[in-house]
Design a protein around this motif. Sequence first.
Motif, PDB file in Angstrom:
ATOM      1  N   ARG A  22       0.784  -0.862  -0.149  1.00 38.45           N
ATOM      2  CA  ARG A  22       0.465   0.074  -0.287  1.00 38.45           C
ATOM      3  C   ARG A  22       0.927   1.091  -0.147  1.00 38.45           C
ATOM      4  O   ARG A  22       0.530   2.620  -0.758  1.00 38.45           O
ATOM      5  N   GLU A  23       1.658   1.556   0.616  1.00 38.35           N
ATOM      6  CA  GLU A  23       3.154   2.567   1.531  1.00 38.35           C
ATOM      7  C   GLU A  23       3.368   2.106  -0.580  1.00 38.35           C
ATOM      8  O   GLU A  23       3.878   3.879  -1.125  1.00 38.35           O
ATOM      9  N   ASN A  75       2.398   2.048  -3.534  1.00 34.93           N
ATOM     10  CA  ASN A  75       1.526   2.246  -4.096  1.00 34.93           C
ATOM     11  C   ASN A  75       1.099   3.855  -4.213  1.00 34.93           C
ATOM     12  O   ASN A  75       0.933   4.872  -5.045  1.00 34.93           O
ATOM     13  N   GLU A  76       1.338   4.237  -2.225  1.00 31.91           N
ATOM     14  CA  GLU A  76       0.897   5.637  -1.886  1.00 31.91           C
ATOM     15  C   GLU A  76       2.630   6.752  -2.910  1.00 31.91           C
ATOM     16  O   GLU A  76       1.690   7.667  -3.125  1.00 31.91           O
ATOM     17  N   ARG A 134       1.759   7.257  -6.388  1.00 29.50           N
ATOM     18  CA  ARG A 134       0.626   7.817  -6.577  1.00 29.50           C
ATOM     19  C   ARG A 134       1.115   9.733  -6.449  1.00 29.50           C
ATOM     20  O   ARG A 134       0.984  10.442  -7.478  1.00 29.50           O
ATOM     21  N   ARG A 135       2.206   9.685  -5.639  1.00 28.75           N
ATOM     22  CA  ARG A 135       2.608  10.994  -5.886  1.00 28.75           C
ATOM     23  C   ARG A 135       3.204  11.426  -6.712  1.00 28.75           C
ATOM     24  O   ARG A 135       3.438  12.610  -6.269  1.00 28.75           O
TER      25      ARG A 135
END
Length: 433
Positions: A172-173, A175-176, A179-180
């Motif tokens: 998850r991190e 992918n985050e 995204r950023r």
Amino acid sequence: MTPEQEERPRALLAGSPRRWVRLLPWGLAFVLFAALLPTTITVLTSDYGLNPGIASGLAVAQAAPLLLAVVNPLRAWYVVFVADVAGALALLTVDFDDRLLWPFPPMEIVGYVGLCLALGLRESRRTLLLVWLATAGAGVGLAFVVPDGTSGNSVLLTVLSGVTLVLAGALRERNEVQRRLAEQETISEAERERRTLLEERARIARELHDVVAHHMSVITVQADTAAYRLEGVPPNVQEEFTSIAATSRESLGEMRRLLGVLRNGEAHGEAYGELAPQPGLSRIGQLVEAMARAGVPVEYAPYAPYDADVSKASGVTEASEVPEVSETVGLTAYRIIQEALANVVRHAPGAPTRVSVSVSENGELLTVLVVNEPPPEPPTGPLEVGGTGHGLVGMRERVRLVGGTLDTGPLPAGGFRVAAQLPLTPLTGRDFT
């Protein structure tokens, strides 16, 4: 979108552009639910010998929340965690074979690990740590009441849940972060486009200065030196040359101020006003006088209506002094009159023209009127060839930016009318340059 829809939690992977990825969590949750529900009922009743009603209730409580986990995994975990602990305690009431696992049968471990995967993809590190500590604590607590000879598997569930939470959280991190980075790249691209625009503005400014400033400077010098270079220049002609030189210098100064705005992408209306004093209502008389010296038969009614009918229709009253208006409104009024008179020169040379500036009875509106009659002789062609056609468009944009209204159009008897109503206090937060 309503506030309820904005607060509604999104499903896992709902932001993916691929449809199959968005449907994947629902598919996995349904498969687990459909497989674990009957399996749990069968194992608890047939192998462990638990009451069918209790086994069915525990199976539903342990498997059904997996469907909720796609949208809200933390709430689903509350239900499943309590159901798993309750199931372990319920198995203490029956006599089952020592070879069977306790406190968590295999199907419960599979469902719990799947739930931990959903938690890792949604919740923060702190929440995941608390979930793992609660799992480990439940395993330690149940280890004190393990039946004699039974093979406990609390450690297995603790390890599997911890590994799953760590891997899913790391995914998850990651992918985050991606995204950023994508958002940052988008912002960087916008900044590059903005920088390109500013560079293009600067290039246009340099070209405009090279093309126009030279010729205007030549006009100014020729007009200033005409009286010395030419013999026998009459006084009125010398005065005309002086007026031409003054007008050229003023135009050259305004052009240079505009070039400064083009070179500075951060220049707004306030900054534009700080570069140099801008013309306002007090300069309209000089503008009209300059046009009259240039041969335009123009009449000026300063701060009073030029026509009784127009006055009555506009609700204006006579004012003996220059009204107090903001620099924005004053500059807008000046530019409208300047452009309207320039259009008269271009399209109706020699046409009698009347200019009026008035204040409404309630003191809230400034009315600007420029009306020209038909020219004495129809022009054989436009005085200026290759015009941009942006005069009226520019007027409308200036009026819109201060929150006023503009009415333009031909008159029934011939000629043209430009009427603008401007609020004495302009709208704030607008760039009017």
